[in-house]
Design a protein around this motif. Sequence first.
Motif, PDB file in Angstrom:
ATOM      1  N   LYS A  11      53.071  48.129  63.498  1.00 68.23           N
ATOM      2  CA  LYS A  11      51.602  48.770  63.887  1.00 68.23           C
ATOM      3  C   LYS A  11      51.079  49.248  62.739  1.00 68.23           C
ATOM      4  N   ALA A  12      51.690  48.930  61.385  1.00 67.22           N
ATOM      5  CA  ALA A  12      50.888  49.625  60.279  1.00 67.22           C
ATOM      6  C   ALA A  12      51.237  48.607  59.142  1.00 67.22           C
ATOM      7  N   ASN A  13      50.214  48.243  58.396  1.00 67.13           N
ATOM      8  CA  ASN A  13      50.306  47.555  57.113  1.00 67.13           C
ATOM      9  C   ASN A  13      49.268  48.057  56.001  1.00 67.13           C
ATOM     10  N   LEU A  14      49.859  48.090  54.849  1.00 65.27           N
ATOM     11  CA  LEU A  14      48.856  48.739  53.858  1.00 65.27           C
ATOM     12  C   LEU A  14      48.722  47.631  52.744  1.00 65.27           C
ATOM     13  N   HIS A  15      49.217  46.385  52.951  1.00 68.27           N
ATOM     14  CA  HIS A  15      49.142  45.296  52.052  1.00 68.27           C
ATOM     15  C   HIS A  15      48.189  44.414  52.413  1.00 68.27           C
ATOM     16  N   ALA A  16      46.846  44.309  51.807  1.00 67.46           N
ATOM     17  CA  ALA A  16      45.778  43.177  52.407  1.00 67.46           C
ATOM     18  C   ALA A  16      44.761  43.122  51.288  1.00 67.46           C
ATOM     19  N   HIS A  17      44.503  41.750  50.866  1.00 63.86           N
ATOM     20  CA  HIS A  17      43.493  41.825  49.677  1.00 63.86           C
ATOM     21  C   HIS A  17      42.155  41.082  50.129  1.00 63.86           C
ATOM     22  N   THR A  18      41.013  41.267  49.509  1.00 66.17           N
ATOM     23  CA  THR A  18      39.701  40.843  49.855  1.00 66.17           C
ATOM     24  C   THR A  18      39.552  39.778  48.810  1.00 66.17           C
ATOM     25  N   TYR A  19      38.286  39.049  48.992  1.00 67.53           N
ATOM     26  CA  TYR A  19      37.667  37.907  48.092  1.00 67.53           C
ATOM     27  C   TYR A  19      37.688  38.424  46.795  1.00 67.53           C
ATOM     28  N   ARG A  20      37.467  39.747  46.436  1.00 66.33           N
ATOM     29  CA  ARG A  20      37.184  40.071  45.213  1.00 66.33           C
ATOM     30  C   ARG A  20      38.382  40.099  44.094  1.00 66.33           C
ATOM     31  N   CYS A  21      39.515  39.637  44.506  1.00 69.02           N
ATOM     32  CA  CYS A  21      40.523  39.293  43.834  1.00 69.02           C
ATOM     33  C   CYS A  21      40.568  37.724  43.409  1.00 69.02           C
ATOM     34  N   GLN A  22      39.652  36.947  44.099  1.00 66.45           N
ATOM     35  CA  GLN A  22      39.350  35.691  43.660  1.00 66.45           C
ATOM     36  C   GLN A  22      40.497  34.773  44.060  1.00 66.45           C
ATOM     37  N   HIS A  23      41.377  35.223  44.835  1.00 70.69           N
ATOM     38  CA  HIS A  23      42.381  34.186  45.529  1.00 70.69           C
ATOM     39  C   HIS A  23      42.622  34.721  47.050  1.00 70.69           C
ATOM     40  N   ALA A  24      41.700  35.329  47.548  1.00 68.27           N
ATOM     41  CA  ALA A  24      41.816  35.751  49.142  1.00 68.27           C
ATOM     42  C   ALA A  24      40.654  35.306  49.797  1.00 68.27           C
ATOM     43  N   TYR A  25      40.750  35.016  51.139  1.00 69.61           N
ATOM     44  CA  TYR A  25      39.514  34.495  51.786  1.00 69.61           C
ATOM     45  C   TYR A  25      39.298  34.972  53.276  1.00 69.61           C
ATOM     46  N   SER A  46      44.489  46.771  49.989  1.00 62.64           N
ATOM     47  CA  SER A  46      44.887  46.958  48.717  1.00 62.64           C
ATOM     48  C   SER A  46      44.778  45.862  47.718  1.00 62.64           C
ATOM     49  N   ASP A  47      43.597  45.856  47.551  1.00 64.32           N
ATOM     50  CA  ASP A  47      43.085  44.634  46.663  1.00 64.32           C
ATOM     51  C   ASP A  47      43.613  44.967  45.233  1.00 64.32           C
ATOM     52  N   HIS A  48      43.887  43.814  44.464  1.00 64.76           N
ATOM     53  CA  HIS A  48      44.322  44.088  43.055  1.00 64.76           C
ATOM     54  C   HIS A  48      43.337  45.029  42.316  1.00 64.76           C
ATOM     55  N   ILE A  49      43.891  45.782  41.737  1.00 65.68           N
ATOM     56  CA  ILE A  49      43.021  46.819  40.846  1.00 65.68           C
ATOM     57  C   ILE A  49      42.608  46.458  39.643  1.00 65.68           C
ATOM     58  N   PHE A  50      41.291  46.763  39.353  1.00 68.38           N
ATOM     59  CA  PHE A  50      40.554  46.446  38.255  1.00 68.38           C
ATOM     60  C   PHE A  50      41.390  46.618  36.917  1.00 68.38           C
ATOM     61  N   PHE A  53      40.251  46.039  30.520  1.00 69.12           N
ATOM     62  CA  PHE A  53      40.435  45.239  29.288  1.00 69.12           C
ATOM     63  C   PHE A  53      39.465  45.854  28.141  1.00 69.12           C
ATOM     64  N   LYS A  54      39.684  45.831  27.028  1.00 65.78           N
ATOM     65  CA  LYS A  54      38.795  46.373  25.611  1.00 65.78           C
ATOM     66  C   LYS A  54      38.431  45.423  24.922  1.00 65.78           C
ATOM     67  N   ASN A  55      38.817  44.094  25.325  1.00 70.86           N
ATOM     68  CA  ASN A  55      38.546  42.930  24.138  1.00 70.86           C
ATOM     69  C   ASN A  55      37.637  41.918  24.806  1.00 70.86           C
ATOM     70  N   GLY A  56      37.036  42.134  25.962  1.00 71.84           N
ATOM     71  CA  GLY A  56      36.306  41.144  26.774  1.00 71.84           C
ATOM     72  C   GLY A  56      37.094  40.090  27.370  1.00 71.84           C
ATOM     73  N   GLU A  57      38.272  40.365  27.940  1.00 69.19           N
ATOM     74  CA  GLU A  57      39.035  39.647  28.686  1.00 69.19           C
ATOM     75  C   GLU A  57      38.312  39.585  30.068  1.00 69.19           C
ATOM     76  N   VAL A  58      38.727  38.391  31.043  1.00 69.00           N
ATOM     77  CA  VAL A  58      37.914  38.500  32.098  1.00 69.00           C
ATOM     78  C   VAL A  58      39.091  38.033  33.051  1.00 69.00           C
ATOM     79  N   SER A  59      39.627  39.140  33.967  1.00 64.36           N
ATOM     80  CA  SER A  59      40.726  38.493  34.724  1.00 64.36           C
ATOM     81  C   SER A  59      40.136  37.288  35.690  1.00 64.36           C
ATOM     82  N   THR A  60      41.145  36.601  36.256  1.00 68.22           N
ATOM     83  CA  THR A  60      40.906  35.635  37.317  1.00 68.22           C
ATOM     84  C   THR A  60      41.788  36.034  38.596  1.00 68.22           C
TER      85      THR A  60
END
Length: 265
Positions: A11-25, A46-50, A53-60
């Motif tokens: 009846k309750a779920n707190l774990h789900a992702h959106t397209y913003r994490c780049q691997h959910a649909y 609960s999408d993966h938090i931003f 990064f300080k050196n220009g890294e871009v997470s995928t």
Amino acid sequence: MQSEQIKNYLKANLHAHTYRCQHAYGTEREYVETAIEMGIKEFGFSDHIFCPFKNGEVSTMRMKLSEVEGYVDTLNKLKREYKNDIDILIGFEAEYIREFYEEQMNICREYDIDYLILGQHFIGTEFNGPYSGAQTTNEEILKGYVELAIEGAKTDSFTYMAHPDLIYYTGSKEIYYKHMRHLCEEMKKLNIPLEFNMLGKATNRNYPNEFFWQIAGEVGNKAIVGIDAHDTTIIQDVATYKECLALAKKFNIEVLPKAEEKKAP
């Protein structure tokens, strides 16, 4: 889907992702409507938090800071639209990363995020630390995973620990037992539930790990079942939910109907 199956579903779920994490649909609306069809009364994103990064890294594998406002706005609109059908919560799944923790918490406060779940995917970040789910016999990686998770839990920021058995250590069972028992004991002291991860079970990953849950059963940890939705099909997977419950029963683990949300302190 038979109504009796839905009646006995979570009846309750707190774990789900959106397209913003780049691997959910799929769209957030599709997730919400599927959850309602399945009889779920509380559904948290609960999408993966931003990560600042300080050196220009871009997470995928996580959202960008620039996407947080859209994430929150989209879910708040759905929360209002579906308020008579389901409670929608807005959260993040986060690694505990010492150097970024305070900045991440500040943004969570700014956007009034409902909760965080602890998902220690890396010992560090994707740029400077090993992935926890990569097979290893290195005890230092196992130890590092456990120490970071415990340190994160002690911040009192996290509602529960997602896939605590993600760490893929394949060395000595005695070494695994020592460190993972320490993890279980500390999480029990801190009253942090542990997650049976449905996605891991459905896709035959290295978790849920029966040896880990044997340890958790010995320690007396409490657990929840988390869907870990990256699309809508796993939300409908009653069979995998039942398999997780059977594993809990095998090791005499209490499964909570829901986890109590904690806001960032």
